[in-house]
Design a protein around this motif. Structure first.
Motif, PDB file in Angstrom:
ATOM      1  N   TYR B 238       0.963  -1.593   0.039  1.00 54.70           N
ATOM      2  CA  TYR B 238      -0.076  -0.285   0.053  1.00 54.70           C
ATOM      3  C   TYR B 238       0.798   1.185  -0.064  1.00 54.70           C
ATOM      4  N   SER B 268      -5.134   2.427  -6.715  1.00 56.93           N
ATOM      5  CA  SER B 268      -5.511   4.099  -6.611  1.00 56.93           C
ATOM      6  C   SER B 268      -4.948   4.349  -5.212  1.00 56.93           C
ATOM      7  N   ILE B 269      -4.535   5.991  -4.810  1.00 52.99           N
ATOM      8  CA  ILE B 269      -4.357   6.710  -3.817  1.00 52.99           C
ATOM      9  C   ILE B 269      -5.069   6.381  -2.825  1.00 52.99           C
ATOM     10  N   SER B 270      -7.173   6.574  -3.245  1.00 53.29           N
ATOM     11  CA  SER B 270      -7.576   7.144  -1.829  1.00 53.29           C
ATOM     12  C   SER B 270      -7.339   5.066  -1.191  1.00 53.29           C
ATOM     13  N   PHE B 271      -7.574   4.167  -1.965  1.00 53.61           N
ATOM     14  CA  PHE B 271      -7.658   3.107  -2.320  1.00 53.61           C
ATOM     15  C   PHE B 271      -6.058   2.592  -0.939  1.00 53.61           C
ATOM     16  N   ASN B 272      -5.046   2.993  -1.048  1.00 52.45           N
ATOM     17  CA  ASN B 272      -4.338   2.034  -0.441  1.00 52.45           C
ATOM     18  C   ASN B 272      -4.410   3.068   0.714  1.00 52.45           C
ATOM     19  N   LEU B 273      -4.716   4.307   0.809  1.00 52.67           N
ATOM     20  CA  LEU B 273      -5.094   5.600   2.239  1.00 52.67           C
ATOM     21  C   LEU B 273      -5.922   4.223   2.962  1.00 52.67           C
ATOM     22  N   PHE B 274      -7.059   3.992   2.440  1.00 55.38           N
ATOM     23  CA  PHE B 274      -8.453   3.541   2.959  1.00 55.38           C
ATOM     24  C   PHE B 274      -7.591   2.177   3.423  1.00 55.38           C
ATOM     25  N   SER B 277      -4.888   2.709   6.575  1.00 51.84           N
ATOM     26  CA  SER B 277      -5.960   3.897   7.640  1.00 51.84           C
ATOM     27  C   SER B 277      -6.432   2.014   8.652  1.00 51.84           C
TER      28      SER B 277
END
Lengths: 308, 300
Positions: B238, B268-274, B277
């Motif tokens: 991630y 995507s960035i949001s996938f990795n950030l999710f 988290s």
């Protein structure tokens, strides 16, 4: 019926295959209770169970009517001085006690005041700004008492609080503990030295091999222990001078010089401890750093009791 | 008034003060534990080790800069017939990935994260924290906050130093500065996520350091290269997905992309950030739960 402050019901504690405490039932209500037993008897296990640091393998431990294990609320009214000589060595006494008082729920200014007061009551005000790492053994014992006392708990658990203290510190601490009890606190004190417990309270719990052997008045134990010579290890700046002073005591059976210390065997421990304190206070024999008592004499009494 | 009576009156003050304040909540307790342990953590011997680990890339950057200054190294080459210049920003991007994200951050995470509770057990000081009217979870969380501050204080300045040493080599500090900010954020996130995982390992396992090292040097490298879903169970996967966006978009990126081909398939960035988290929250909650229920027997 009044709820006991501490209620231990049919409690056993195993460490793997080793039994630490075996089917102990005891209620503690108020005043000072002395927990007396030789090293490895189960005193610290009992204390840790009551302090909620160990989970009973069997039975229940209640403090103020509530199970103590997993009940952090109870610590608002409990102070615990463990037996281990462990500290945050880089912190000063005042920083350490203040930080722990804050964790006990006091705000910054109240915690600072409470810590200063607690340190003053154990006569550490003058060194409160010094790092704990630089404290003597006796000071370390006293700062441990200060952290247990700072938040003014109703219950104090003091595990071997007098171990390693010098005679004057020991006398002062005994006086303090008695004052705390007079102020209404319930205090459980453990020791392997009958003489110490006797000075604090006539109410004792005798513990050996994880079992409570006897509960109640100290006098019978006193008679038994008097039949056994009592050994005391005195660390001093000038052990030869101290030994010379001891030679004048008629109850001293033997003396043995070690490096920086003298080991005394006496038939009258009460008298010896009183004279030792006076000797230390007079300053005529130089500095007496530490007084410890090996528990072999107590062990002999316990062996005798178990045989009965 | 005698001394004993004075004590009693003073004691009532302490009682009243405590009752006025009440039992501190989870966050207040955590902040107090944080206050209590930060300086101890910061001035421990482990910090020297941490400074050495974080100082390694700085030393390397200085070496590269010296070589470049004296023209001992040629930063130009040819790939597939076209000329390529390896610029400072590209080297910096590579160092962020290779030295910081894949080594410094997880290694520091292992050594600090696994020690949050283990150190207190080893030093036998845990009793003082666990006999207070605060939840054990707050003790762990407060120490975790201290870990975050401690590691960020050592790692992030090292990154900034490397940036100012390396980027000026055929690069522009002003143009690359936004990427530095992103990189710092990325490292902060990595520190937080690895720290929470190792806090869980520290709370759970009897030999947490060994388990943590196996995770960093065994599970993570293997997990990221084995085809299939195994990579989803690594933090590096991630974090990898976030690295290219933190890198400077200059002409030399082709080579870096070639080196880091794995990034191409990154989601995507949001996938990795999710997912980062989720890992952070789940492992921290797991660690606090374990600490709350575990019996710590301090050796005599």
């Amino acid at each position: 019926m009044k709820t006991p402050v501490v209620s231990v019901q049919a409690v056993s504690k195993w460490y793997g295959q080793v039994i630490g405490l075996n089917d102990v039932t005891v209620d503690i209500s108020s005043g000072i209770i002395g927990l007396l037993g030789p090293n490895g008897a189960g005193k610290s296990t009992f204390m840790k169970l009551v302090a909620g640091q160990l989970k009973p393998s069997k039975g229940t431990v209640n403090v103020f009517g509530q199970p103590i294990w997993g009940n952090s609320m109870a610590y608002a009214d409990m102070g615990y001085a463990p037996d281990q000589d462990a500290f945050y060595e880089r912190m000063t006494g005042l920083e350490w006690v203040t930080a722990l008082a804050r964790l006990s729920g006091l705000d910054e200014s109240a915690a600072t005041k409470a810590a200063a007061r607690a340190l003053s009551s154990v006569a550490l005000s003058d060194v409160s700004g010094k790092r704990i790492g630089a404290y003597s053994k006796g000071m370390r014992q006293r700062v441990k008492l200060a952290q247990a006392l700072a938040h003014d708990p109703r219950l104090l658990l003091l595990d071997e609080p007098l171990a390693g203290m010098d005679p004057i510190g020991r006398r002062r601490t005994i006086k303090l503990i008695r004052e705390w009890a007079q102020a209404g606190k319930t205090i459980v004190v453990s020791s392997h030295v009958l003489h110490e417990i006797e000075l604090l309270t006539p109410n004792i719990l005798l513990i050996n091999n994880g079992r409570i052997l006897a509960e109640g008045n100290v006098h019978r134990i006193r008679e038994l222990i008097d039949q056994h010579p009592h050994r005391v290890h005195v660390r001093a700046a000038a052990p030869r001078v101290v030994a010379q002073a001891f030679l004048e005591y008629p109850h001293v059976i033997s003396l043995e010089l070690e490096e920086g210390a003298v080991v005394v065997e006496t038939s009258r421990p009460d008298e010896f401890y009183t004279q030792l304190t006076d000797l230390a206070a007079s300053g005529s024999v130089g500095l007496i750093d530490e007084v410890t008592s090996p528990d072999d004499n107590l062990q002999a009494v316990f062996e005798y009791l178990v045989e009965q | 008034m005698n001394e004993g009576a004075q004590e009693s009156v003073d004691g009532q003050d302490a009682h009243a003060a405590r009752n006025r304040v009440g039992r501190p909540g989870f966050l207040t307790s955590s902040v107090r534990v944080f206050d209590f342990t930060l300086s101890e953590m910061l001035w421990s011997r482990r910090t020297i080790f941490m400074a050495l680990v974080a100082g390694g890339p700085v030393a390397l950057a200085l070496l590269l800069r010296a070589f470049a200054s004296f023209a001992w190294l040629d930063f130009e080459g040819r790939v597939d017939g076209s000329s390529l210049e390896v610029t400072g920003p590209a080297i910096f991007g590579l160092m962020i990935w290779a030295f910081y994200l894949r080594f410094t951050v997880p290694v520091l995470g292992v050594f600090y994260g696994t020690a949050l509770i283990a150190d207190e057990v080893e030093d036998k000081t845990l009793t003082y924290l666990f006999t207070r009217p605060i939840s054990r979870g707050a003790v762990l969380f407060g120490k975790y906050l201290a870990y975050l501050v401690c590691t960020n204080l050592v790692v992030l300045p090292s990154v900034v130093l490397v940036f100012f040493i390396v980027v000026p080599m055929s690069g522009n500090i002003g143009a690359s500065f936004p990427s530095l900010v992103v990189d710092l954020g990325l490292l902060g996130l990595g520190i937080a996520v690895y720290g929470s995982i190792f806090a869980l390992i520290g709370a759970w396992f009897k030999h947490p350091l060994l388990t943590g090292l196996v995770f960093v040097f065994g599970w993570e490298p293997i997990g990221t290269v084995v085809p299939g879903y195994m990579k989803n169970l690594t933090v590096a996967y991630y974090l990898q997905g976030l690295v290219p966006h933190a890198m400077p978009q200059d002409g030399s990126m082709g080579m870096v992309r070639t080196v880091l081909q794995a990034f191409q398939a990154a989601p995507s960035i949001s996938f990795n950030l999710f997912w980062l988290s989720v890992i952070l929250v789940v492992t921290l909650l797991g660690a606090t739960r374990i600490v709350a229920n575990k019996e710590y027997v301090l050796e005599q």
